[in-house]
Enzyme design. Structure first.
Site, PDB file in Angstrom:
ATOM      1  N   THR A 242      -7.489  14.857 -20.903  1.00 31.47           N
ATOM      2  CA  THR A 242      -7.175  15.088 -19.497  1.00 31.47           C
ATOM      3  C   THR A 242      -5.672  15.263 -19.326  1.00 31.47           C
ATOM      4  O   THR A 242      -4.891  14.937 -20.225  1.00 31.47           O
ATOM      5  CB  THR A 242      -7.623  13.895 -18.632  1.00 31.47           C
ATOM      6  OG1 THR A 242      -6.883  12.724 -19.033  1.00 31.47           O
ATOM      7  CG2 THR A 242      -9.121  13.627 -18.782  1.00 31.47           C
TER       8      THR A 242
ATOM      9  N   LYS B 130      -8.695  -2.486 -16.079  1.00 24.93           N
ATOM     10  CA  LYS B 130     -10.028  -1.927 -16.296  1.00 24.93           C
ATOM     11  C   LYS B 130     -11.052  -3.011 -16.608  1.00 24.93           C
ATOM     12  O   LYS B 130     -12.233  -2.874 -16.283  1.00 24.93           O
ATOM     13  CB  LYS B 130      -9.979  -0.880 -17.413  1.00 24.93           C
ATOM     14  CG  LYS B 130      -9.226   0.383 -17.013  1.00 24.93           C
ATOM     15  CD  LYS B 130      -9.830   1.034 -15.768  1.00 24.93           C
ATOM     16  CE  LYS B 130      -9.155   2.327 -15.398  1.00 24.93           C
ATOM     17  NZ  LYS B 130      -9.764   2.991 -14.222  1.00 24.93           N
TER      18      LYS B 130
ATOM     19  N   TYR C 161      -3.014  -2.010 -18.553  1.00 22.18           N
ATOM     20  CA  TYR C 161      -4.106  -1.077 -18.266  1.00 22.18           C
ATOM     21  C   TYR C 161      -5.458  -1.726 -18.586  1.00 22.18           C
ATOM     22  O   TYR C 161      -6.411  -1.628 -17.804  1.00 22.18           O
ATOM     23  CB  TYR C 161      -3.912   0.204 -19.067  1.00 22.18           C
ATOM     24  CG  TYR C 161      -4.969   1.250 -18.804  1.00 22.18           C
ATOM     25  CD1 TYR C 161      -5.000   1.935 -17.598  1.00 22.18           C
ATOM     26  CD2 TYR C 161      -5.925   1.545 -19.760  1.00 22.18           C
ATOM     27  CE1 TYR C 161      -5.970   2.896 -17.347  1.00 22.18           C
ATOM     28  CE2 TYR C 161      -6.896   2.507 -19.524  1.00 22.18           C
ATOM     29  CZ  TYR C 161      -6.918   3.176 -18.321  1.00 22.18           C
ATOM     30  OH  TYR C 161      -7.879   4.122 -18.085  1.00 22.18           O
TER      31      TYR C 161
END
Length: 250
Positions: A180, A149, A145
């Site tokens: 979220t 990014k 990840y």
């Protein structure tokens, strides 16, 4: 009237979380707003909902052209869609690496590439990429990840340089851990979800998770014509996680 009145915006990954909050705020401030997502079942009627898969270039091009055609052009692209991954470099196989990079990096490229001809015709063109604290802070078990990014952050700066002569501003936001649905799914998969939430909360200097609304506000700030002198900027929305070094709480 608002600075977004008369402008059109497309938010990828706008079906939930940060994307949904951003689309709602853009619409509230007067923009004609479209959402591109694989699942548009819950997109409100205030937005043009377009179903598309960022891993399919033809699908993306058709979706962007449809948005520009139905809304009368395109002024703002928010590249928000992305997927996560957990683990060290030893944990994710080649297929997962290709899958995450295909969405988080190449998917952003596909959407931007399709939007550029439309944005070039706008007097207020802006691209805002949703990046992450993981782009510039070493986080445990986030190798894949973080790599994706980190690429988004570097790509943002390169795009800002490339497209400034076309009148297109390019910036990104780097949220900390945000409250979220995606983060909730990570918590649900943990052995002790409550302890994991406490750990994520404690690592942010503010002592709480970032809200989707706070990230949406930052995205709209960068997308706004009132920010016409801002390009090539990485805006942290992380509760001080990147820049502050505070003493431990007693």
């Amino acid at each position: 009237m608002s600075e977004f009145t008369g402008l059109t915006a497309l938010v990828t990954g706008g079906g939930a979380g940060i994307g949904a909050a951003t689309a709602a705020l853009l619409a509230e401030r007067g923009a004609g707003t479209a959402v591109l997502d694989r699942d548009v079942a819950h997109v409100p009627d205030t937005h043009l909902a377009v179903e598309a898969d960022l891993t399919d270039d033809a699908s993306v091009r058709a979706a962007v052209d449809r948005v520009a055609g139905e809304l009368g052009g395109l002024d703002i692209l928010v590249n928000n869609a992305g997927i996560g991954a957990q683990g060290t470099v030893a944990d994710n196989d080649d297929a997962e690496w290709h899958s995450v990079l295909d969405v988080n990096v190449v998917g952003l490229v596909r959407a931007s590439r399709a939007a550029l001809p439309h944005l070039a015709r706008s007097d207020h063109a802006a691209i805002v990429n949703t990046c992450s604290i993981a782009a510039w802070a070493g986080l445990p078990r986030r190798a894949l990840y973080s790599a994706s990014k980190g690429a988004v952050q570097s790509l943002t700066l390169a795009m800002a340089a490339d497209h400034l002569p076309d009148g297109i501003r390019v910036n990104c936001v780097n949220p900390g851990t945000a409250d979220t649905p995606w983060v909730q799914r990570l918590l649900d998969s943990a052995a002790d979800p409550e302890a994991e939430r406490a750990r994520l909360t404690a690592r942010q200097p503010t002592g709480r998770l970032v809200t989707a609304a706070e990230v949406a506000h930052a995205i709209c700030h960068l997308a706004s014509p009132l920010s016409s002198a801002t390009t090539g900027t990485v805006l942290a929305v992380d509760g001080g996680m990147h820049g502050l070094r505070l003493p431990p709480r007693s």
